[in-house]
Write a protein that holds these residues in place. Structure first.
Motif, short mmCIF file in Angstrom:
data_model
loop_
_atom_site.label_atom_id
_atom_site.label_comp_id
_atom_site.label_asym_id
_atom_site.label_seq_id
_atom_site.Cartn_x
_atom_site.Cartn_y
_atom_site.Cartn_z
N ALA A 27 0.83 -1.21 0.00
CA ALA A 27 0.00 0.00 0.00
C ALA A 27 0.86 1.25 0.00
CB ALA A 27 -0.92 -0.01 1.22
N GLY A 28 1.91 1.27 0.81
CA GLY A 28 2.79 2.43 0.84
C GLY A 28 3.50 2.66 -0.48
N ILE A 29 3.96 1.57 -1.11
CA ILE A 29 4.65 1.69 -2.40
C ILE A 29 3.72 2.24 -3.47
CG2 ILE A 29 5.71 0.35 -4.26
CD1 ILE A 29 6.74 -1.55 -2.00
N VAL A 30 2.53 1.67 -3.58
CA VAL A 30 1.58 2.11 -4.61
C VAL A 30 1.15 3.56 -4.35
CG1 VAL A 30 -0.70 1.71 -5.59
CG2 VAL A 30 0.79 -0.22 -5.10
N ALA A 31 0.94 3.91 -3.08
CA ALA A 31 0.58 5.30 -2.76
C ALA A 31 1.70 6.25 -3.18
CB ALA A 31 0.28 5.44 -1.27
N SER A 32 2.96 5.88 -2.94
CA SER A 32 4.09 6.72 -3.35
C SER A 32 4.12 6.91 -4.86
CB SER A 32 5.41 6.09 -2.88
OG SER A 32 5.46 6.00 -1.48
N ALA A 304 -2.63 -2.77 -2.95
CA ALA A 304 -2.73 -1.83 -4.08
C ALA A 304 -4.11 -1.18 -4.13
CB ALA A 304 -2.43 -2.55 -5.38
N VAL A 305 -5.17 -1.97 -3.93
CA VAL A 305 -6.53 -1.41 -3.95
C VAL A 305 -6.72 -0.43 -2.80
CG1 VAL A 305 -8.98 -1.99 -3.69
CG2 VAL A 305 -7.53 -3.36 -5.19
N ALA A 306 -6.20 -0.78 -1.62
CA ALA A 306 -6.33 0.13 -0.48
C ALA A 306 -5.60 1.45 -0.76
CB ALA A 306 -5.75 -0.54 0.77
N ALA A 307 -4.40 1.37 -1.34
CA ALA A 307 -3.66 2.60 -1.66
C ALA A 307 -4.39 3.44 -2.68
CB ALA A 307 -2.26 2.23 -2.16
N ALA A 308 -4.91 2.81 -3.73
CA ALA A 308 -5.63 3.55 -4.77
C ALA A 308 -6.88 4.21 -4.19
CB ALA A 308 -6.00 2.62 -5.92
N VAL A 342 -0.91 2.12 -12.59
CA VAL A 342 0.16 2.11 -11.59
C VAL A 342 -0.02 0.96 -10.59
CG1 VAL A 342 1.20 3.40 -9.69
CG2 VAL A 342 0.69 4.55 -11.85
N PRO A 343 -1.20 0.79 -9.95
CA PRO A 343 -1.34 -0.36 -9.05
C PRO A 343 -1.20 -1.69 -9.78
CG PRO A 343 -3.08 1.25 -8.65
CD PRO A 343 -2.39 1.66 -9.91
N ALA A 344 -1.73 -1.78 -11.02
CA ALA A 344 -1.62 -3.03 -11.76
C ALA A 344 -0.17 -3.38 -12.06
CB ALA A 344 -2.43 -2.94 -13.05
N ALA A 345 0.64 -2.38 -12.40
CA ALA A 345 2.05 -2.63 -12.67
C ALA A 345 2.78 -3.09 -11.41
CB ALA A 345 2.70 -1.36 -13.23
#
Length: 760
Positions: A27-32, A304-308, A342-345
């Motif tokens: 989550a932190g990575i995708v949010a960044s 990833a979904v949580a970050a998005a 971005v989250p999918a990648a």
């Protein structure tokens, strides 16, 4: 499928903490990465959108009134022109705030570089003293339509009719005057004129500038600005924030991929019998691979979904520049695509590293292969035997031997743990560099704190007398700044004469030596890049119709004007123009003096004839970077925690076969547990040393590269203090030891039957 789900559920119960940390790290990575995408869009699109809607000019030339600017409309490549408009330099005041402005006489709403009104209305001939302010100037003056502006030293007043956005360079106190559109009758003392050129091909900007200067004559051209300079200025620190987030986001993503790969590999080694049973009851290799793959993909998808969702729902509510960037990004055309790609990648990359590790699980044979009696490389080394002979604690010696005996696995564990620690060291270096701009501005090209300009009523001697009387002022440096044409006449740079040979300006040198002799100067990295020059070269430039030849004897750290500045002494410029008088004074304050209080006192002492501005610090726009760096360090710490848990789990499983032998030679459960704790601590210590040794030079190289690309120049990087690095290393090693203590103690106190079962 049912059996696979039950096995995955059992594995999740046994590794809840690791699963939670993987979800949080993802989550932190995708949010960044999403915030980096938003900042890149925010940095480029608002200015680009304004430029397109306003049909902005690609080139602006400030010329003398005598120049026949109408000739420029016929140049090849020029599609249309704005102006020429007569201009007047003035100082306006509103609500106690002063600003230097350029009054531009505009008879009608321009078709090229059209101001985009955001409040109020355009100029009305019925209100001859009405003006329209550029939006950044209006914000600085806290002005709104209907407000009255005064011109200090005169009885004139101007009424704000409207506020408009423009694609031209924005107002910067003490550096760039604000733009004020007025009717031609309001420009009472024009000192020059300005004309804008809109080109058919923006790539021909340099050629168009060269042709325009040739047609008008170098002596008639005072200053040239281009659309690239305006765009770079508008992007400001937003692009840097995006680069930092993107770089650390990608680095964290790679670290997370390695951590997942290591976790699955370690888990496979610990579940060889379980995997063999699954094969024996009918699981195909593909089904075994899918169990691991789907399990970790579920963790990645959840994070990833949580970050998005959080970025989309709460991102615009974050205070400051990040919230503004997300709000603007959400209105851009590519927002929805980026929010999905971005989250999918990120999930795809984690899935790839998971698949490589899970592939090994599919190759486990149905019949378990007996494990060797001792791991490869398990014999005691010579140094270990000598250490035992010196009666060092056996747990310490055996723990260190265990940490580095299996070379392949030990090096892999150290490498996986080194990567997040290396990125943390780089992040701390960025934090320390930003702090240096605030705590020691004199070491990053900002030796003075205040800039003072006079309205002309007080002469240079009177201004200096007022400034030196203040007890907070340590030194006063008279100066002048003029625009100079570079060789080839493709643009202008800033030529500054500050200080005198008797009282030289305190340059912040990164290379070479200070300018002390006649015709000597120091230059910023941006200027050296423009002129393709180096320290030691002689350079020629043109100021009006006078050539100026200077010897570049040093490179200073120059945060102004993207480093496109050459600085010499005022005496040197007076040799070419004896009548030159100071246009401003820069003040170096005494230690402990408050710039705001000194500025207020000087403005009062000047009786309204002095305009005092603080020197702009480029780090002021990077304050959100501290929060970004703190968040990135937290994400990297989570990734490091996952890797530590993996290393501890693998060490505990491998120690099960040694428990019987260690008990047989008389070691207590506490000593056996200490071996695992020592091994984990040694692995972490090795990663800390490697991460610090690699991270410090990498951080310096990256920060200096960014400084060079921005024009400030290399030499601004600052490493974290030894105390901070020691604290980081100690926290990592002690944290690893604390995490390893409980599982190591449980393994050392297992029943004899369980230990025999594990060895079998």
């Amino acid at each position: 499928m049912r059996a696979a789900l039950r096995w995955a559920q059992s594995d999740l119960r046994n590794h809840r903490g690791e699963a939670l940390f993987l979800v949080l790290a993802t989550a932190g990575i995708v949010a960044s990465l999403l915030l980096a995408t938003a900042l890149f869009g925010y940095a480029t699109n608002p200015w680009q959108r304004t430029f397109a809607e306003a049909r902005g000019a690609h080139v602006w030339l400030h010329t003398a009134l005598s120049a026949d600017a109408g000739k420029l409309a016929g140049l090849d490549g020029v599609g249309s022109v704005a102006g020429p408009y007569r201009t007047e330099s003035a100082t306006v005041a509103a609500r106690g705030t002063r600003a230097s402005v350029e009054l531009r006489g505009t008879p009608r709403l321009p078709a090229v570089s059209r101001p985009l009104l955001t409040a109020g209305h355009w100029l009305n001939p019925a209100a001859p003293d009405g003006v329209v302010l550029e939006s950044s100037l209006a914000r600085a003056l806290l002005a709104e339509p209907g407000d009255t502006l005064t011109l200090p030293g005169t009885a004139r007043t101007l009424t704000v009719e409207g506020i408009a956005d423009s694609a031209e360079p924005r107002y910067r106190p003490g550096e760039q005057p604000g733009l004020v559109w007025a009717l031609p009758g309001a420009v009472r003392a024009p000192a020059g004129q300005v004309i804008g050129l809109r080109l058919g091909d923006p790539a021909d900007t340099d050629y168009a500038v060269q042709r325009a200067v040739t047609v008008l004559g170098a002596g008639a051209v005072g200053e040239v600005s281009t659309w690239q300079q305006a765009r770079a200025e508008a992007q400001g620190g937003n692009r840097l924030l995006g680069q930092v987030l993107g770089l650390f986001g990608l680095g964290a993503l790679i670290a997370a991929g390695f951590a997942v790969h290591g976790a699955i590999s370690t888990r496979i080694r610990g579940h060889l019998r379980d995997l063999s049973v699954l094969k024996a009851i009918g699981f195909t290799p593909g089904q075994v691979v899918r169990v691991f793959l789907l399990q970790h993909l579920a963790y990645a998808v959840l994070g990833a979904v949580a970050a998005a969702a959080l970025t989309e729902g709460l991102g615009s509510r974050v205070p400051g520049r990040l919230g503004d960037a997300v709000g603007v990004w959400q209105g851009l055309p590519g927002h929805t695509l980026a929010l999905g790609v971005v989250p999918a990648a990120a999930v795809l990359f984690i899935g790839l590293t998971t698949g490589l590790a899970a592939w090994r699980a599919g190759r486990v044979p149905p019949v378990p292969v007996p494990r060797p009696a001792a791991p490869a490389g398990g014999r005691l080394t010579g140094p270990a035997r000598r250490a035992l002979g010196l009666r060092l604690p056996a747990a310490l010696v055996l723990g260190c031997h265990k940490a580095f005996s299996g070379r392949g696995r030990s090096l892999a564990a150290v490498a996986r743990l080194t990567l997040p620690l290396l990125l943390i060291v780089v992040a701390l270096s960025a934090w320390t560099t930003i702090d240096r701009f605030h705590s020691s501005p004199e070491r990053v090209g900002l030796p003075t704190a205040l800039t003072v300009r006079s309205d002309g009523v007080l002469d240079a001697a009177a201004v200096r007398a007022v400034l030196t009387r203040d007890s907070g002022v340590a030194a006063v440096y008279p100066g002048v700044e003029v625009a100079a044409l570079v060789p080839g006449q493709t643009g202008t740079i800033a030529l500054r004469g500050v200080g005198t040979r008797a009282e030289p300006y305190p340059y912040t040198l990164a290379e070479g030596r200070p300018a002390r002799g006649p015709d000597e100067a120091v230059a910023g990295q941006g200027l050296l890049d423009v002129l393709h020059a180096r320290v030691g070269d002689w350079v020629r430039m043109t100021v009006g119709d006078r050539p100026q030849i200077l010897h570049i004897v040093g490179r200073d750290i120059e945060p102004r004007n993207a480093g496109r500045v050459v600085t010499t002494s005022l005496d040197t410029l007076r040799e070419n123009d004896p009548g030159l008088s100071p246009a401003f004074h820069e003040l170096r304050l005494r230690p402990g003096a408050d710039p705001r209080q000194v500025a207020t006192a000087l403005a009062a002492a000047g009786a309204g004839h002095l305009e005092v501005h603080p020197v702009t610090n480029p780090a002021d726009g990077l304050s959100p970077l501290r929060g970004v760096v703190a968040g990135l360090i937290a994400v990297l710490a989570l990734i490091g925690l996952v890797e530590l848990l993996t290393a501890i789990g693998g060490s505990v499983r491998e120690s099960e076969r040694d428990v019987l032998a260690l008990r047989a030679i008389g070691m207590s459960p506490r000593q056996i547990a200490a071996i695992t704790v020592t091994a984990t601590s040694c692995t972490t210590l090795a990663a800390v040393v490697a991460g610090t040794a690699l991270g410090l030079p990498l951080a310096r190289r990256l920060i200096d590269a960014q400084g060079g690309s921005s024009g400030i120049g290399a030499g601004i990087a600052r490493s974290p203090s030894p105390g901070l690095l020691l604290l980081l290393g100690s926290a990592a090693v002690l944290g690893a030891a604390a995490l390893a203590t409980l599982p190591a103690a449980r393994a050392a106190r297992r029943r004899l039957a369980d230990t025999l079962s594990a060895v079998a």
